[in-house]
Design a protein around this motif. Structure first.
Motif, PDB file in Angstrom:
ATOM      1  N   HIS A   1     -26.092 -32.674  15.871  1.00  0.00           N
ATOM      2  CA  HIS A   1     -24.820 -32.575  16.528  1.00  0.00           C
ATOM      3  C   HIS A   1     -24.025 -31.489  15.820  1.00  0.00           C
ATOM      4  O   HIS A   1     -23.772 -31.593  14.641  1.00  0.00           O
ATOM      5  CB  HIS A   1     -24.141 -33.942  16.282  1.00  0.00           C
ATOM      6  CG  HIS A   1     -23.191 -34.323  17.313  1.00  0.00           C
ATOM      7  ND1 HIS A   1     -21.919 -33.834  17.351  1.00  0.00           N
ATOM      8  CD2 HIS A   1     -23.324 -35.161  18.359  1.00  0.00           C
ATOM      9  CE1 HIS A   1     -21.302 -34.372  18.386  1.00  0.00           C
ATOM     10  NE2 HIS A   1     -22.124 -35.164  19.012  1.00  0.00           N
TER      11      HIS A   1
ATOM     12  N   SER B   1     -23.234 -28.456  27.025  1.00  0.00           N
ATOM     13  CA  SER B   1     -23.989 -29.703  26.819  1.00  0.00           C
ATOM     14  C   SER B   1     -25.186 -29.440  25.925  1.00  0.00           C
ATOM     15  O   SER B   1     -25.655 -30.320  25.213  1.00  0.00           O
ATOM     16  CB  SER B   1     -24.510 -30.283  28.139  1.00  0.00           C
ATOM     17  OG  SER B   1     -23.723 -29.957  29.230  1.00  0.00           O
ATOM     18  N   VAL B   2     -25.691 -28.209  26.005  1.00  0.00           N
ATOM     19  CA  VAL B   2     -26.864 -27.842  25.223  1.00  0.00           C
ATOM     20  C   VAL B   2     -26.447 -27.255  23.871  1.00  0.00           C
ATOM     21  O   VAL B   2     -27.057 -27.538  22.851  1.00  0.00           O
ATOM     22  CB  VAL B   2     -27.712 -26.807  25.999  1.00  0.00           C
ATOM     23  CG1 VAL B   2     -28.939 -26.414  25.196  1.00  0.00           C
ATOM     24  CG2 VAL B   2     -28.096 -27.352  27.364  1.00  0.00           C
TER      25      VAL B   2
ATOM     26  N   HIS C   1     -20.379 -36.892  27.029  1.00  0.00           N
ATOM     27  CA  HIS C   1     -21.073 -36.068  28.023  1.00  0.00           C
ATOM     28  C   HIS C   1     -21.019 -36.807  29.357  1.00  0.00           C
ATOM     29  O   HIS C   1     -21.298 -38.004  29.403  1.00  0.00           O
ATOM     30  CB  HIS C   1     -22.526 -35.847  27.607  1.00  0.00           C
ATOM     31  CG  HIS C   1     -22.671 -34.972  26.389  1.00  0.00           C
ATOM     32  ND1 HIS C   1     -22.760 -33.607  26.469  1.00  0.00           N
ATOM     33  CD2 HIS C   1     -22.716 -35.274  25.076  1.00  0.00           C
ATOM     34  CE1 HIS C   1     -22.881 -33.101  25.240  1.00  0.00           C
ATOM     35  NE2 HIS C   1     -22.850 -34.096  24.374  1.00  0.00           N
TER      36      HIS C   1
ATOM     37  N   ILE D   1     -17.602 -36.575  21.407  1.00  0.00           N
ATOM     38  CA  ILE D   1     -17.954 -35.968  22.686  1.00  0.00           C
ATOM     39  C   ILE D   1     -18.405 -37.047  23.658  1.00  0.00           C
ATOM     40  O   ILE D   1     -19.218 -37.907  23.313  1.00  0.00           O
ATOM     41  CB  ILE D   1     -19.111 -34.952  22.546  1.00  0.00           C
ATOM     42  CG1 ILE D   1     -18.771 -33.886  21.500  1.00  0.00           C
ATOM     43  CG2 ILE D   1     -19.411 -34.292  23.897  1.00  0.00           C
ATOM     44  CD1 ILE D   1     -19.903 -32.905  21.246  1.00  0.00           C
TER      45      ILE D   1
ATOM     46  N   GLY E   1     -26.267 -29.152  20.635  1.00  0.00           N
ATOM     47  CA  GLY E   1     -27.496 -29.520  19.935  1.00  0.00           C
ATOM     48  C   GLY E   1     -28.117 -30.779  20.505  1.00  0.00           C
ATOM     49  O   GLY E   1     -27.579 -31.409  21.401  1.00  0.00           O
ATOM     50  N   THR E   2     -29.282 -31.115  19.942  1.00  0.00           N
ATOM     51  CA  THR E   2     -30.092 -32.208  20.488  1.00  0.00           C
ATOM     52  C   THR E   2     -29.948 -33.456  19.634  1.00  0.00           C
ATOM     53  O   THR E   2     -30.055 -33.390  18.410  1.00  0.00           O
ATOM     54  CB  THR E   2     -31.571 -31.777  20.520  1.00  0.00           C
ATOM     55  OG1 THR E   2     -31.636 -30.502  21.140  1.00  0.00           O
ATOM     56  CG2 THR E   2     -32.415 -32.750  21.305  1.00  0.00           C
ATOM     57  N   TYR E   3     -29.737 -34.585  20.287  1.00  0.00           N
ATOM     58  CA  TYR E   3     -29.655 -35.878  19.632  1.00  0.00           C
ATOM     59  C   TYR E   3     -30.820 -36.073  18.659  1.00  0.00           C
ATOM     60  O   TYR E   3     -31.933 -35.734  19.022  1.00  0.00           O
ATOM     61  CB  TYR E   3     -29.683 -36.979  20.698  1.00  0.00           C
ATOM     62  CG  TYR E   3     -29.794 -38.384  20.183  1.00  0.00           C
ATOM     63  CD1 TYR E   3     -28.657 -39.129  19.897  1.00  0.00           C
ATOM     64  CD2 TYR E   3     -31.055 -38.965  19.958  1.00  0.00           C
ATOM     65  CE1 TYR E   3     -28.768 -40.426  19.410  1.00  0.00           C
ATOM     66  CE2 TYR E   3     -31.159 -40.246  19.455  1.00  0.00           C
ATOM     67  CZ  TYR E   3     -30.020 -40.974  19.187  1.00  0.00           C
ATOM     68  OH  TYR E   3     -30.120 -42.241  18.694  1.00  0.00           O
TER      69      TYR E   3
END
Ligand SMILES: Cc1ncc(C[n+]2csc(CCOP(=O)(O)OP(=O)(O)O)c2C)c(N)n1
Ligand code: SF4
Lengths: 310, 393
Positions: A73, A64-65, A81, A79, A68-70
């Motif tokens: 990507h 999930s990490v 989540h 994906i 990458g961070t919104y």
């Protein structure tokens, strides 16, 4: 997406089955994985098989990490989540909806850690298998809850240190999820290793051609949690196979076959001593002779079981 | 053509779902919800309804499967009660935060332990902070109508939130009443095809729910709050449209009974509002200037609508059928909090919690309690405060 069938041969010795050179199409540079992380390695192989034509369903876990961070990507595919326990159930719903809408060329892949699979997600996994929903479930097994800081899961091996087995190491043996899935009577169950991408690639290809529920148990050494130098991820993955501890096999329509990387090790004299595997990992630093011989005994029993069911 | 049928509240929900024709339905049994999904299974197996039924292994998975299907573009439905809803709770939040339209019926049953299958509103109210639009029926007809409206509201582009429709177990769920079932083709035309904000179906890379930094996460949450405000408008439009098309007389977020000249107002939600109205009728006949508000939509909370009615009243009595332990009933809490944003001189407001765990509260009880409230305000010039009323017979 490059459709050109350019191939790479990674081996200098005997020829390997080709992996099309599109492993970077989906896995973009700039993910948030630790150095030496097995997750992007596996995703590259997934990419070579499905390209963008997959929907990853990812419950809480390192992955999930790692994406990458919104709004950024690191994967060029879709994906969803989802909550920790729900990967197989969400994937079931997604697969049903796609089929209903006549979309038949997109594979729904539940991609979950060992905790999300062997523990909290077990009920939903079992449910999806029993219903034979058209999903590919991949359990990447880094043998602990890494995302929350290396706590033991039921898939942590005997004797391994984790932050919740800090002194004695784990005192129970590793839960064998692949066998549990075989007992569900599903059409396809395989074990794989990130140390053998060609073998993993072939298994994904096979799974791609099967409608219904498919399960792949992917051994994925984690340098952070297993306490080894990040450059050894592949070496340790290979050692697990070469010592006979991790056995690569396929179970397809009731028939069990040992995969080629493991075939030689049916003969115990060909196996490397498991100490070679153990000593490279800090998590086994405090392992006792007793636990070591128990690990060997369980390994032998596993080989016996496999030979009996071939 | 529509038709009339004698239906239990649960079957009324099943018929509404049939008219909305979801692509995917997830089923997991719990009393008193079970007969909804049993009826739907029967409709699917006998060919009346062309939906995929996923018979899951838990409520957590029921809502998860609905979520997965809805994200991929399917219209979905599931139903649950009590422990099942609690078990789902994690996914309840997940669906609204992803702004995924879907509809779920909640056939209310109190929360255990101890084991008890009778109704109050505690399961429903437990979900109030989850970002779902929440409506609650008073009778079987309304249960059917609210479910149909739920699909329309949920799939409205200015809302795009999941909707739950509550009805009391057994009281409505298993009691048969005549229900008017709208014409299927009219419903189809009115509902139109499935609408949602985004679809993940492999046609283009898209991700939902990944790791997000605080500011962006807050932004997403604020979007839900805005959508709730929009929902107030949409609910009223949808109700009006529905009334016109299918010949009903619903008001929007709340329903008023004898409110226009009332000095005292009661507020309630759910089936027992009928008994309360009976009590109000009787008090009226004795000369009490009393009216009642029935909440039809609890989220978004219809504060403006309620304020319009109670702004010139002297006293407001809120009947809650659930309790936030250590505090008050949830409707009272919402109302009291909301009032202070409108005025520094609110009417006398009191809260009665009753009917917990299925304890029966009759029209006679409402009559007595409401009368007591009015008399006390008139006599002492102050509200009697919070009461948990235990009714023993
Ligand atoms: C219901 C719930 N409980 C606990 C957590 C906290 N949590 C997040 S990830 C995780 C561990 C994941 O472990 P695993 O599935 O093995 O994947 P890994 O992190 O090793 O990749 C836990 C316990 C959660 N997100 N949800
Ligand atoms: S902890 Fe291990 S599995 Fe998790 S991101 Fe780091 S290397 Fe990868």
């Amino acid at each position: 997406m490059g459709d050109d069938q350019e191939v790479i041969y990674v081996s200098t010795g005997r020829p390997k089955p080709p992996i099309p050179y599109n492993m970077r199409d989906v896995v973009l540079p700039g993910d948030a994985a630790c150095p030496g992380c097995p997750i992007p390695m596996a995703w590259k192989v997934l990419s070579a098989v499905f390209g963008e034509k997959m929907i990853l369903v990812i419950p809480a876990c390192c992955s999930s990490v790692v994406v990458g961070t919104y709004p950024f990507h690191s994967l060029k595919t879709s994906i969803i989540h989802v909550p920790f326990a729900s990967a197989a159930a969400v994937a079931s719903g997604t697969a049903e909806a796609l089929e209903r809408r006549g979309i038949l060329d997109v594979q729904v892949v539940a991609w979950a850690g060992d905790g999300g699979t062997a523990d909290i997600g077990m009920a939903s996994l079992s449910g999806a298998a029993e219903r034979n929903n058209n999903i590919l479930y991949i359990m990447y097994d880094n043998e602990a809850y890494m995302n929350t800081g290396i706590q033991r899961s039921s898939s942590t091996p005997l004797g391994a240190w984790t932050t919740t087995t800090p002194i004695k190491g784990k005192i129970e043996p590793k839960k064998d999820v692949a066998k549990i899935m075989i007992a569900h009577g599903v059409s396809y169950v395989a074990t794989a290793s990130i140390g053998y991408p060609h073998d993993f690639y072939n298994k994904l290809q096979k799974a791609k051609g099967i409608r219904g529920f498919k399960f792949i148990h992917l051994h994925a050494p984690c340098p952070i949690g297993w306490r080894f130098d990040p450059r050894y991820t592949v070496r340790i993955a290979k050692l697990a196979v070469e010592t006979g501890l991790w056995i690569l096999y396929e179970y397809h329509d009731g028939k069990l076959t040992i995969s080629s990387p493991s075939r030689a090790y049916m003969d115990p004299s060909k196996r490397k001593p498991i100490e070679e595997y153990i000593k490279l990992q800090g998590r086994f630093r405090n392992i006792t002779e007793e636990l070591l011989s128990e690990i060997k005994r369980q390994m032998d029993a596993n080989w016996e079981w496999i030979k009996k069911h071939m | 053509m529509g038709m009339k049928k004698a239906l239990t509240g649960n079957y009324a929900v099943s018929y509404a779902v049939k008219l909305a024709r979801p692509d995917v339905i997830a089923a997991y049994p719990i009393t008193p919800q079970t007969s909804i999904v049993e009826k739907l299974s029967e409709m699917i197996e006998n060919g009346e309804l062309d939906s995929v039924m996923i018979r899951v292994e838990s409520e957590h998975s029921a809502l998860a499967a609905c979520f997965g299907a809805a994200v991929a573009g399917a219209r979905v439905f599931t139903a649950t009660s009590s422990q099942g809803l609690l078990y789902m709770h994690e996914v309840v939040h997940w669906a609204s935060r992803a702004r995924i339209p879907m509809v779920m019926a909640i056939v209310s049953r109190t929360i255990n332990a101890p084991w008890n299958i009778w109704p109050d509103h505690s399961d429903f109210m437990d979900q109030r902070d989850a970002g779902w639009v929440m409506s609650y029926a008073m009778d079987n007809q309304e249960a059917l109508d609210l479910v149909l409206q739920a699909f329309k509201i949920s799939e409205d582009p200015s809302v795009y939130l999941p909707v739950m429709v509550g009805l009391e177990g057994f009281i409505l769920g298993h009691t048969t009443m005549p229900v008017d079932i709208p014409d299927e083709s009219m419903v189809r035309e009115w509902l139109g095809p499935r609408r949602q904000g985004y679809i993940i179906d492999g046609s283009t890379p898209l991700a939902v729910g990944g790791l997000t930094m605080p500011e962006d996460t807050e932004n997403i949450f604020y979007g839900i709050q805005e959508a709730m405000n929009e929902a107030k408008k949409v609910i009223k439009e949808v109700t009006n449209e529905y009334n016109k098309l299918f010949g009903r007389k619903y008001s929007g977020l709340i329903e008023c009974f004898h409110c226009s000249d009332a000095k005292y107002i009661t507020i309630s939600i759910g089936a027992w509002s009928g008994d309360l109205m009976e009590a109000v009728e009787k008090l009226r006949s004795e000369g009490y200037p009393i009216g009642s508000i029935r909440i039809r939509y609890y989220r978004p909370f219809p504060m403006e609508d309620i304020w319009e009615v109670i702004r010139s009243s002297k006293g407001v009595l809120v009947y809650d059928r659930s309790i936030s332990f250590g505090s008050y009933g949830p409707i009272f809490t919402d109302l009291a909090g909301g009032l202070l944003t409108y005025t520094r001189n609110p009417p006398y407001v009191s809260n009665i919690v009753a009917g917990i765990a299925g304890v029966n509260v009759t029209a006679e009880d409402f009559y007595k309690l409401t009368k007591e409230f009015i008399d006390e305000v008139e006599k002492n010039g102050q509200p009697p405060g919070f009461k948990w009323v235990m009714i023993r017979r």
